[in-house]
Enzyme design. Structure first.
Site, PDB file in Angstrom:
ATOM      1  N   HIS A   1     -44.346  10.076  80.690  1.00 21.98           N
ATOM      2  CA  HIS A   1     -44.154  11.512  80.938  1.00 21.98           C
ATOM      3  C   HIS A   1     -43.812  12.199  79.625  1.00 21.98           C
ATOM      4  CE1 HIS A   1     -42.672  15.236  82.745  1.00 21.98           C
ATOM      5  NE2 HIS A   1     -43.330  14.867  83.817  1.00 21.98           N
TER       6      HIS A   1
ATOM      7  N   ASP B   1     -45.923  10.387  90.269  1.00 20.09           N
ATOM      8  CA  ASP B   1     -47.207  10.013  90.890  1.00 20.09           C
ATOM      9  C   ASP B   1     -47.315   8.532  91.205  1.00 20.09           C
ATOM     10  OD1 ASP B   1     -48.386  12.441  88.701  1.00 20.09           O
ATOM     11  OD2 ASP B   1     -48.519  12.582  90.887  1.00 20.09           O
TER      12      ASP B   1
HETATM   13  C1  SDX Z   1     -47.418  14.810  86.028  1.00 21.52           C
HETATM   14  O1  SDX Z   1     -45.490  17.899  82.707  1.00 21.52           O
HETATM   15  C2  SDX Z   1     -45.086  17.633  83.892  1.00 21.52           C
HETATM   16  O2  SDX Z   1     -43.972  17.911  84.278  1.00 21.52           O
HETATM   17  C3  SDX Z   1     -46.117  16.974  84.802  1.00 21.52           C
HETATM   18  C4  SDX Z   1     -45.615  16.543  86.170  1.00 21.52           C
HETATM   19  C5  SDX Z   1     -45.280  17.728  87.031  1.00 21.52           C
HETATM   20  O3  SDX Z   1     -44.489  17.556  87.969  1.00 21.52           O
HETATM   21  O4  SDX Z   1     -45.886  18.804  86.829  1.00 21.52           O
HETATM   22  O5  SDX Z   1     -44.465  15.735  86.022  1.00 21.52           O
HETATM   23  C6  SDX Z   1     -46.683  15.753  86.918  1.00 21.52           C
HETATM   24  O6  SDX Z   1     -48.413  15.192  85.484  1.00 21.52           O
HETATM   25  C7  SDX Z   1     -46.864  13.437  85.785  1.00 21.52           C
HETATM   26  C8  SDX Z   1     -47.733  12.605  84.786  1.00 21.52           C
HETATM   27  C9  SDX Z   1     -48.928  11.987  85.549  1.00 21.52           C
HETATM   28  N1  SDX Z   1     -49.867  11.349  84.580  1.00 21.52           N
HETATM   29  C10 SDX Z   1     -49.990  10.021  84.535  1.00 21.52           C
HETATM   30  O7  SDX Z   1     -49.291   9.220  85.153  1.00 21.52           O
HETATM   31  C11 SDX Z   1     -51.112   9.554  83.624  1.00 21.52           C
HETATM   32  C12 SDX Z   1     -50.620   8.389  82.748  1.00 21.52           C
HETATM   33  N2  SDX Z   1     -49.617   8.915  81.779  1.00 21.52           N
HETATM   34  C13 SDX Z   1     -50.090   9.384  80.525  1.00 21.52           C
HETATM   35  O8  SDX Z   1     -51.400   9.709  80.357  1.00 21.52           O
HETATM   36  C14 SDX Z   1     -49.044  10.090  79.673  1.00 21.52           C
HETATM   37  O9  SDX Z   1     -47.886   9.365  79.766  1.00 21.52           O
HETATM   38  C15 SDX Z   1     -48.764  11.542  79.972  1.00 21.52           C
HETATM   39  C16 SDX Z   1     -50.005  12.360  79.987  1.00 21.52           C
HETATM   40  C17 SDX Z   1     -48.070  11.685  81.276  1.00 21.52           C
HETATM   41  C18 SDX Z   1     -47.839  12.058  78.872  1.00 21.52           C
HETATM   42  O10 SDX Z   1     -48.582  12.108  77.717  1.00 21.52           O
HETATM   43  P1  SDX Z   1     -47.895  12.468  76.293  1.00 21.52           P
HETATM   44  O11 SDX Z   1     -46.539  12.992  76.452  1.00 21.52           O
HETATM   45  O12 SDX Z   1     -48.886  13.277  75.513  1.00 21.52           O
HETATM   46  O13 SDX Z   1     -47.712  11.073  75.666  1.00 21.52           O
HETATM   47  P2  SDX Z   1     -48.854  10.297  74.859  1.00 21.52           P
HETATM   48  O14 SDX Z   1     -50.117  10.333  75.651  1.00 21.52           O
HETATM   49  O15 SDX Z   1     -48.877  10.805  73.458  1.00 21.52           O
HETATM   50  O16 SDX Z   1     -48.295   8.801  74.905  1.00 21.52           O
HETATM   51  C19 SDX Z   1     -47.306   8.399  73.954  1.00 21.52           C
HETATM   52  C20 SDX Z   1     -47.619   6.923  73.714  1.00 21.52           C
HETATM   53  C21 SDX Z   1     -49.075   6.687  73.334  1.00 21.52           C
HETATM   54  O17 SDX Z   1     -49.125   5.522  72.542  1.00 21.52           O
HETATM   55  P3  SDX Z   1     -49.242   5.708  70.903  1.00 21.52           P
HETATM   56  O18 SDX Z   1     -50.420   6.618  70.653  1.00 21.52           O
HETATM   57  O19 SDX Z   1     -47.944   6.320  70.467  1.00 21.52           O
HETATM   58  O20 SDX Z   1     -49.439   4.281  70.411  1.00 21.52           O
HETATM   59  O21 SDX Z   1     -47.422   6.193  74.943  1.00 21.52           O
HETATM   60  C22 SDX Z   1     -48.652   5.616  75.361  1.00 21.52           C
HETATM   61  C23 SDX Z   1     -49.760   6.346  74.636  1.00 21.52           C
HETATM   62  O22 SDX Z   1     -50.882   5.493  74.429  1.00 21.52           O
HETATM   63  N3  SDX Z   1     -48.753   5.851  76.788  1.00 21.52           N
HETATM   64  C24 SDX Z   1     -49.172   4.959  77.687  1.00 21.52           C
HETATM   65  C25 SDX Z   1     -49.076   5.603  78.930  1.00 21.52           C
HETATM   66  N4  SDX Z   1     -48.608   6.827  78.762  1.00 21.52           N
HETATM   67  C26 SDX Z   1     -48.417   6.988  77.438  1.00 21.52           C
HETATM   68  N5  SDX Z   1     -49.622   3.685  77.530  1.00 21.52           N
HETATM   69  C27 SDX Z   1     -49.978   3.051  78.690  1.00 21.52           C
HETATM   70  N6  SDX Z   1     -49.915   3.590  79.936  1.00 21.52           N
HETATM   71  C28 SDX Z   1     -49.461   4.868  80.090  1.00 21.52           C
HETATM   72  N7  SDX Z   1     -49.387   5.404  81.288  1.00 21.52           N
END
Ligand code: SDX
Length: 429
Positions: A307, A364
């Site tokens: 998140h 989720d």
């Molecule tokens: C919701 O914003 C809100 O409040 C949203 C929400 C709401 O109520 O409105 O809470 C609802 O959208 C919840 C999130 C649902 N999405 C997912 O579950 C999809 C999987 N999660 C990710 O795609 C990610 O964690 C996000 C999109 C939720 C957050 O993305 P960020 O903050 O931009 O973080 P990032 O993508 O830059 O990740 C940071 C690091 C990365 O690695 P590095 O590039 O630093 O090496 O963490 C890794 C990412 O690769 N990473 C994950 C991961 N999520 C982040 N690695 C594996 N699995 C994951 N799920």
């Protein structure tokens, strides 16, 4: 405003004091709006990870403590003691209603649950197997044509009528999309039913026989709606604010929010989680997929994990996880997907990669397991998220419209394209 300031100094040695907008809770917000005028330079923050877009009194998230407050009330307190419509009143008005206010608000919403009969024709234009989010997006957008002339966004009463209509009609439209998918007739709302029961009735009743709403299912849905109602400046809410800042028809702004929520990185993750659990299959595969999620060269991500703000447990995930056991037990369901989800969570939380990146289950990760137990198909999961989040979008739109600081949102950019160059006739290219 506080008397604290931050000093910013240019390479040439010019310094300016940046005022701090002191929040009631949370980190300092440094006002940077004068930076461009003083230095002729912009700040750069792709994804707005470190940028506040507005001042809001609606919701507070403490990402490191894993805390979520709606108008100061914890999500745990509200789930244990309140109802979704009462939380809607709270989010819209800032205070919990007294009994008279509560009854008046519930009656007002109930009196707007039906949709214009012509609206039903829009569903016939969609293929029977159209994704219900596509239908929700299209039909909610079309509401702007039914209420365009009479919606005066400068009039608070007109804005309140929009709020009641939007909250009241979104379940009716959502249930109609599901009925279109399964080829059954639409079911009209019943004003004697509470919000969640009415929605379940519109989803599962058929004209051929009486339908009895299961109170366990209705209560579970009401709690899930509370948990999904608002979440400060998430992508879809920010979209609604940005669209609204241009003065657009508010029904069109909500449609823009629906479009944004659909993304698998946002509200579409609940559907993606269930699809992913079914793809993983069983616990013996858990380790393999956790390793795929850790592999930077592998696009696979563990959906429902991570998140932007929570760097600890998403408190909503904790409530939903405990509710999973309760609902499945009450409904006498033993779903291996729950065991698999718990195993994935346990494996991930014991893995350094997830610990270092502070990746925890989010809202989720478990919600789809309850939806599935209620008989709701996977492609409807994000639709249910949209039904609940509509009140959050409306509350933020209302707050923005009343905000004296409100101006059209228009971010700047870093230009990385070609410098000015003369046109080259085609024969010379
Ligand atoms: C919701 O914003 C809100 O409040 C949203 C929400 C709401 O109520 O409105 O809470 C609802 O959208 C919840 C999130 C649902 N999405 C997912 O579950 C999809 C999987 N999660 C990710 O795609 C990610 O964690 C996000 C999109 C939720 C957050 O993305 P960020 O903050 O931009 O973080 P990032 O993508 O830059 O990740 C940071 C690091 C990365 O690695 P590095 O590039 O630093 O090496 O963490 C890794 C990412 O690769 N990473 C994950 C991961 N999520 C982040 N690695 C594996 N699995 C994951 N799920």
């Amino acid at each position: 405003m506080s008397d604290k300031t931050y000093t910013l100094t240019s390479p040439e040695g010019k310094s300016i004091e940046l005022p701090v907008r002191q929040p009631v809770l949370g980190q300092d917000c440094i006002e940077i709006k004068n930076v461009a005028g003083e230095f002729g330079a912009f700040t750069y923050d792709p994804g707005y990870a470190a940028t506040g877009s507005c001042t809001s009194e609606i919701t507070y998230i403490d990402g490191s403590a894993g805390k979520l407050l709606y108008r100061g009330y914890t999500i745990e307190d509200l789930c244990a003691n309140s109802s979704f419509l009462e939380v809607c009143y709270l989010l819209l008005n800032g205070e919990l209603p007294n009994q008279e206010e509560k009854t008046k608000f519930e009656t007002c919403v109930q009196n707007h649950t039906m949709i214009h009969e012509n609206l039903k024709n829009f569903f016939q234009g969609f293929r029977y197997d159209a994704h219900p989010m596509a239908m929700l997006l299209g039909v909610v957008g079309s509401l702007s044509s039914f209420y365009h002339d009479e919606t005066d966004i400068t009039d608070p009463e007109s804005r309140n009528l929009f709020a009641a209509r939007m909250i009241a009609k979104i379940p009716t439209i959502a249930a109609a999309a599901f009925k279109r998918n399964i080829g059954q007739p639409f079911i009209y709302p019943q004003n004697n039913l509470d919000y969640a029961s009415n929605f379940l009735n519109m989803l599962f009743a058929v004209p051929a026989e009486e339908y009895e709403v299961n109170p366990v299912a209705a209560k579970a849905l009401d709690v899930l709606f509370i948990l999904h109602a608002d979440h400060e400046q998430n992508a879809s809410t920010s979209t609604v604010r940005l669209a609204g800042s241009a003065g657009t028809n508010p029904y069109a702004a909500i449609a823009a929010g629906i479009a944004t929520l659909w993304g698998p990185s946002h509200g579409g993750a609940n559907e993606a989680v269930l699809n992913q659990l079914e793809m993983i299959g069983d616990m013996s595969q858990a380790e393999k997929y956790i390793n795929k999620a850790k592999d930077r060269n592998d696009p696979f991500r563990l959906m429902g994990f991570g998140h932007r703000v929570y760097k600890n447990f998403d408190p909503r995930a904790k409530v939903i996880r405990s509710y999973c056991h309760e609902v499945l037990n009450d409904l006498g369901i033993n779903d291996p997907m729950l065991d698999l989800a718990m195993k994935l969570e346990e494996t991930a939380l014991n893995d350094d990669y997830f610990a270092e990146k502070k990746l925890y289950p989010n809202v989720d990760f478990y919600s789809g397991i309850i939806y599935k137990a209620l008989g709701i198909p996977t492609n409807m999961f994000t639709v249910l998220f949209a039904v609940a989040r509509t009140v959050g979008w409306v509350a933020h739109w209302q707050e923005m419209m009343a905000d004296k600081e409100m101006r059209i949102g228009r971010p700047r950019q870093v230009y990385a394209g070609p410098e000015e160059r003369p046109y080259v006739p085609v024969e010379k290219r």
